[in-house]
Structures are given as C-alpha cells and as structure tokens.
Design a protein around this motif. Structure first.
Motif, PDB file in Angstrom:
ATOM      1  N   THR A 177      53.036  29.607  43.638  1.00 43.47           N
ATOM      2  CA  THR A 177      54.193  30.409  43.241  1.00 43.47           C
ATOM      3  C   THR A 177      53.970  31.817  43.782  1.00 43.47           C
ATOM      4  N   ASP A 178      54.931  32.674  43.577  1.00 41.23           N
ATOM      5  CA  ASP A 178      54.793  34.054  44.034  1.00 41.23           C
ATOM      6  C   ASP A 178      53.568  34.728  43.443  1.00 41.23           C
ATOM      7  N   PHE A 179      53.212  34.328  42.231  1.00 39.75           N
ATOM      8  CA  PHE A 179      52.104  34.985  41.549  1.00 39.75           C
ATOM      9  C   PHE A 179      50.756  34.722  42.199  1.00 39.75           C
ATOM     10  N   THR A 180      50.619  33.583  42.864  1.00 42.13           N
ATOM     11  CA  THR A 180      49.281  33.199  43.294  1.00 42.13           C
ATOM     12  C   THR A 180      49.134  33.100  44.812  1.00 42.13           C
ATOM     13  N   LYS A 181      50.083  33.679  45.543  1.00 38.54           N
ATOM     14  CA  LYS A 181      50.042  33.556  47.004  1.00 38.54           C
ATOM     15  C   LYS A 181      48.757  34.115  47.622  1.00 38.54           C
ATOM     16  N   ASP A 182      48.471  35.392  47.298  1.00 41.99           N
ATOM     17  CA  ASP A 182      47.310  36.037  47.920  1.00 41.99           C
ATOM     18  C   ASP A 182      46.090  35.926  47.027  1.00 41.99           C
ATOM     19  N   GLN A 183      44.950  35.674  47.657  1.00 41.29           N
ATOM     20  CA  GLN A 183      43.706  35.706  46.891  1.00 41.29           C
ATOM     21  C   GLN A 183      42.904  36.918  47.337  1.00 41.29           C
ATOM     22  N   ILE A 184      42.210  37.547  46.401  1.00 41.12           N
ATOM     23  CA  ILE A 184      41.432  38.737  46.740  1.00 41.12           C
ATOM     24  C   ILE A 184      39.952  38.476  46.471  1.00 41.12           C
ATOM     25  N   ILE A 185      39.151  38.744  47.521  1.00 40.42           N
ATOM     26  CA  ILE A 185      37.702  38.630  47.405  1.00 40.42           C
ATOM     27  C   ILE A 185      37.155  40.050  47.425  1.00 40.42           C
ATOM     28  N   HIS A 186      36.260  40.358  46.537  1.00 40.39           N
ATOM     29  CA  HIS A 186      35.675  41.704  46.550  1.00 40.39           C
ATOM     30  C   HIS A 186      34.165  41.634  46.740  1.00 40.39           C
ATOM     31  N   LEU A 187      33.675  42.426  47.719  1.00 43.46           N
ATOM     32  CA  LEU A 187      32.234  42.490  47.980  1.00 43.46           C
ATOM     33  C   LEU A 187      31.729  43.842  47.509  1.00 43.46           C
TER      34      LEU A 187
ATOM     35  N   TYR B  94      37.069  27.710  44.745  1.00 44.18           N
ATOM     36  CA  TYR B  94      37.951  28.818  44.338  1.00 44.18           C
ATOM     37  C   TYR B  94      39.131  29.083  45.270  1.00 44.18           C
ATOM     38  N   ILE B  95      38.955  28.808  46.547  1.00 44.10           N
ATOM     39  CA  ILE B  95      39.998  29.192  47.511  1.00 44.10           C
ATOM     40  C   ILE B  95      41.063  28.109  47.600  1.00 44.10           C
ATOM     41  N   TYR B  96      42.299  28.503  47.407  1.00 44.85           N
ATOM     42  CA  TYR B  96      43.404  27.552  47.535  1.00 44.85           C
ATOM     43  C   TYR B  96      44.484  28.082  48.477  1.00 44.85           C
ATOM     44  N   SER B  97      44.330  29.350  48.892  1.00 42.34           N
ATOM     45  CA  SER B  97      45.387  29.975  49.685  1.00 42.34           C
ATOM     46  C   SER B  97      44.871  30.287  51.087  1.00 42.34           C
ATOM     47  N   LYS B  98      45.811  30.380  52.040  1.00 42.84           N
ATOM     48  CA  LYS B  98      45.396  30.780  53.393  1.00 42.84           C
ATOM     49  C   LYS B  98      45.411  32.284  53.531  1.00 42.84           C
ATOM     50  N   SER B  99      46.055  32.936  52.548  1.00 36.92           N
ATOM     51  CA  SER B  99      46.162  34.384  52.637  1.00 36.92           C
ATOM     52  C   SER B  99      45.097  35.005  51.738  1.00 36.92           C
ATOM     53  N   ILE B 100      44.028  35.478  52.378  1.00 35.84           N
ATOM     54  CA  ILE B 100      42.907  36.024  51.603  1.00 35.84           C
ATOM     55  C   ILE B 100      42.664  37.464  52.022  1.00 35.84           C
ATOM     56  N   LYS B 101      42.640  38.341  51.035  1.00 34.62           N
ATOM     57  CA  LYS B 101      42.396  39.756  51.306  1.00 34.62           C
ATOM     58  C   LYS B 101      40.972  40.069  50.898  1.00 34.62           C
ATOM     59  N   VAL B 102      40.258  40.826  51.746  1.00 34.37           N
ATOM     60  CA  VAL B 102      38.888  41.185  51.389  1.00 34.37           C
ATOM     61  C   VAL B 102      38.827  42.686  51.131  1.00 34.37           C
ATOM     62  N   THR B 103      38.224  43.069  50.018  1.00 35.70           N
ATOM     63  CA  THR B 103      37.994  44.490  49.750  1.00 35.70           C
ATOM     64  C   THR B 103      36.486  44.671  49.549  1.00 35.70           C
TER      65      THR B 103
ATOM     66  N   THR C 298      27.172  41.560  45.725  1.00 41.63           N
ATOM     67  CA  THR C 298      27.800  40.718  44.703  1.00 41.63           C
ATOM     68  C   THR C 298      29.192  40.369  45.190  1.00 41.63           C
ATOM     69  N   LEU C 299      29.452  39.067  45.129  1.00 40.49           N
ATOM     70  CA  LEU C 299      30.728  38.551  45.627  1.00 40.49           C
ATOM     71  C   LEU C 299      31.581  38.144  44.437  1.00 40.49           C
ATOM     72  N   ARG C 300      32.773  38.708  44.373  1.00 40.58           N
ATOM     73  CA  ARG C 300      33.657  38.377  43.242  1.00 40.58           C
ATOM     74  C   ARG C 300      35.007  37.924  43.762  1.00 40.58           C
ATOM     75  N   ILE C 301      35.669  37.114  42.948  1.00 40.49           N
ATOM     76  CA  ILE C 301      37.013  36.663  43.330  1.00 40.49           C
ATOM     77  C   ILE C 301      37.994  36.998  42.209  1.00 40.49           C
ATOM     78  N   ASN C 302      39.168  37.460  42.615  1.00 40.46           N
ATOM     79  CA  ASN C 302      40.196  37.796  41.634  1.00 40.46           C
ATOM     80  C   ASN C 302      40.682  36.518  40.949  1.00 40.46           C
ATOM     81  N   CYS C 303      40.751  36.556  39.618  1.00 37.85           N
ATOM     82  CA  CYS C 303      41.156  35.365  38.854  1.00 37.85           C
ATOM     83  C   CYS C 303      42.550  35.503  38.278  1.00 37.85           C
ATOM     84  N   SER C 304      43.167  36.675  38.445  1.00 36.90           N
ATOM     85  CA  SER C 304      44.475  36.908  37.830  1.00 36.90           C
ATOM     86  C   SER C 304      45.619  36.522  38.755  1.00 36.90           C
TER      87      SER C 304
END
Ligand SMILES: C[S@@+](CC[C@H](N)C(=O)[O-])C[C@H]1O[C@@H](n2cnc3c(N)ncnc32)[C@H](O)[C@@H]1O
Length: 383
Positions: free
Chosen positions: A138-148, A92-101, A156-162
């Motif tokens: 692209t600009d749309f997919t730079k940051d990835q968000i992981i939610h715990l 799932y991870i393709y970016s170096k910029s990952i935000k965790v919430t 439960t570990l979820r990843i933003n797909c949008s």
C-alpha cells in the motif's frame, strides 16, 4: 531470538514513551518480558517474543520505530560491501525501493555519502540475486529505510519498522492548517490529564482553538492501538504468521469533549472526521467571546495548541494575543487545569511554568501550565 526495537521521539520527551509503555504493557503484553531503556532521542525495547513487535502499533507517542538487524566491526568500504551482501535481508526486505541513511562518528569511515552508496550497491547486488515476490503493498509501505550507524568502527544496521511515521494515524480524512502531530498531542494529553485519570463524567475536555481536532481524536483513541493503516513490520517475512493484536476495550473511557473553532469552514471536516462520536460538541465561535456558561460540565480541562502567528495569523501582535488568552482563561476558568503549547520564547516572556519542551517542525516549543489555580500533579508519569 532476542530483538532490539528502538522507538524514536524528540529529545526531551523520551520519558513519556516509557510512561505510555508502563501504562499499556499489561493491557496488551501481559506476562511477556519486555525491557525498556531510554537513550537520547528514543527508547530501546528488548524482548524475545515476536508478539512484542506490536509495540509499534500500540504505542501512540513515538514518531517511528527501528529494528536492529546486525552489528559488526567495519573499517573500510570493501568490507562494508561484503558484509552487507551477507545480511539475511529476505527476513525484512519486501520492497524494491530502499533508502539508505547513515551517521558516523569517531570511525575510520566518515564519509556518509560513500557509506550510503556502498550500502545501496550491496543491496542492489543482493536484490538482483533474490528477486522479490510481488506483495500487495500500500502507499504506507512502499519505501523501506535502512539506517547504518557507525560509532568507533562498530556498525549497527537498523531497519525502519513503521513505514510511514507513526503519527500518521489515517483517522482523519481531512486536516486543518498547521495540525499538531498526533504523537505530540497524545503526549501532551497524557501530561495534562494524568493519562486521562483526571477526566470523568463531570469533566469536559475543551480545546478552545481546536483546528482539525487532533487532541480530540487522540483522547478518543487514547488506549486503543493504531488502526486503519499498515506498518512495515507487518510485511517482514521473519514475522510471518504473527498473531494479530486484539482490542481490549476494558480501558476505553467515555470522553466529554468540546472543540471551539472560530473558522466555520472546519465544520464539514469535523462532521466527516468525528461521524461516530455524537458525544462531542463543537462550538464555532471566537473563544474570547465565550463564557464558562457556554460549556456543559461543572468542570473543564483546557488543552490547546495556540496559533504561532506564522501559518495561522492572528489580528494582533502575537504576544498580546497570548496575554489575552491567558487572561481570559484565568477569568473564566480559574479553578480548571489548562495547558497550552506555544513557542518557548513566548513561554519564557510570559513566565509560564513549562511542563515539557521539545522541537516541533524545527521550532522550540513548550507545553505550559496556564492557571495559577492548576490543581493536578500534571506529570503523566509515575516514577
Ligand atoms: C495552531 S491551530 C490548532 C491546530 C490543532 N491543534 C490541530 O491539530 O488541528 C490554531 C487554530 O485556532 C483557531 N483560532 C485562532 N484564533 C481563535 C479564536 N479566537 N477562537 C477560536 N479559534 C481560534 C485557528 O482557526 C486554528 O484552527
């Protein structure tokens, strides 16, 4: 493999996501089993076939989507760290910029800041051992968000797909002031027009205060999937080789639409944004000066996001403005359906029938029926 995809929407609007899913499932996912289950603030979709990830692009009503990627018991931070370094992130991870919430309730781990720090460290460790290949982001997919989310020690570990929220359609080159989020516009249209069924070649859809024309663009693209932008899931390694969606034009409908806007400066915006839609008419005038005869069809359906008097000022007391609007609609469009979005506090004061209520930018708003002569069942939902 079984997947659980969560569509997020404001509390109170969940059933409209299910409604949209029921409307479109045969158009895009015929013969693919998908179960939908409502939870507070969203709808969970359960399926086995990865093609169903395209729900993210097909459904116009949700705000964003999350995929469940792991679930385990967890009572302390070292275990959390350890478990998180073993997740198959490469899928799932393709970016170096990952935000965790995170959120935590009734669990031994309650400090969300510490949970997030621990998760970020685990991800950093994983990333340093698994350097990412360069992807054409692209600009749309730079940051990835992981939610715990921790509930009673079950994590439960979820990843933003949008990526960017789903209401960013990337259709409009320019915007007016206070535009309505596209996903809300889609939902309100589905309620008022019974999923566009009430529109035909003798009916004109009017937005009497159209601003940038969000209702118009959503009506035009009602059955089409969201194009012209990227979504995070399209970059997941786990979904590499996913067959793309194909437009199915059999559901497309010609919409007769008229946008009224008193601010003439929006004309150049409309020209750019609706370049390929010559059937659309714009009138640059004060709605209160217009009569029924200014519109071309026999019958009109009116839909409007009224100014709230904050960002969009009106020259009078906002309550008097709303009363004037209702009176004008009643006098000129007595036999037509009309739905307006306005702050709930005024909907109550004016004793309007509320069809749907939700929070828009922190403010309680209601979509209300205006005309007593209102003539559709106006639910948009077939139970
Ligand atoms: C809340 S905004 C509508 C936003 C729109 N739904 C969108 O998504 O861009 C209200 C719009 O009504 C326009 N407006 C206010 N009073 C009007 C009037 N009397 N006649 C026509 N337009 C009016 C404002 O200029 C503003 O663009």
């Amino acid at each position: 493999m079984s997947y659980e995809l969560s569509a997020i929407i404001s509390i109170g609007l969940e059933k409209y996501v299910v409604n949209e899913f029921n409307l479109k499932k045969d158009q895009y996912f015929k013969d693919l089993p998908i179960k939908a289950k409502v939870f507070k603030g969203g709808v969970g979709f359960y399926f086995d076939d990865p093609f169903c990830f395209h729900l993210i692009q097909v459904l116009r009503s949700p705000t964003k989507f999350f995929l469940k990627i792991a679930e385990f018991k967890c009572r302390d931070l070292p275990k959390l760290f350890n478990k998180l370094t073993k997740v198959p992130w490469e899928n799932y991870i393709y970016s170096k910029s990952i935000k965790v919430t995170s959120t935590a309730s009734k669990s031994r781990l309650i400090n969300t800041k510490k949970i997030e720090e621990t998760a970020s460290k685990a991800l950093e460790k994983w990333l340093s051992a698994n350097p990412r290949k360069k992807l054409p982001l692209t600009d749309f997919t730079k940051d990835q968000i992981i939610h715990l989310s921790l509930i009673e020690d079950l994590l439960t570990l979820r990843i933003n797909c949008s990526g960017e929220p789903n209401f960013k359609r990337n259709l409009r080159h320019t915007q007016g002031i206070a535009p309505l989020r596209e996903n809300y516009a889609y939902i309100l249209l589905s309620i008022l027009t019974n999923n566009l069924k009430d529109l035909n070649n003798k009916t004109e859809l009017i937005d009497p205060m159209c601003g940038s024309g969000t209702f118009l663009s959503e009506a035009l693209n009602f059955f089409g999937f969201i194009k012209g932008r990227d979504f995070s899931y399209q970059y997941f390694y786990a979904l590499k080789g996913l067959k793309p969606l194909v437009e199915n034009s059999s559901h497309l409908k010609k919409i007769y639409f008229c946008g009224v806007e008193k601010n003439k400066y929006l004309e150049s915006f409309h020209q750019k944004n609706f370049l390929n839609s010559p059937e659309i008419k714009f009138i640059y005038n004060d709605f209160f000066l217009l009569k029924r005869s200014n519109f071309s069809s026999e019958k009109q359906i009116l839909i409007c996001n009224l100014p709230y008097g904050k960002r969009i000022k009106v020259n009078e007391d906002i309550n008097s403005f709303y009363e004037k609007f209702i009176k004008h609609v009643f006098n000129e469009f007595k036999d037509c359906s009309a739905g307006v979005l306005l702050p709930t506090i005024f909907a109550k004061k004016l004793k309007l029938k509320q069809l749907a209520s939700f929070k828009n930018g922190g403010l309680n708003v209601s979509f209300c029926q205006v005309n007593p002569g209102f003539n559709t069942n106006a639910t948009g939902v077939r139970d």
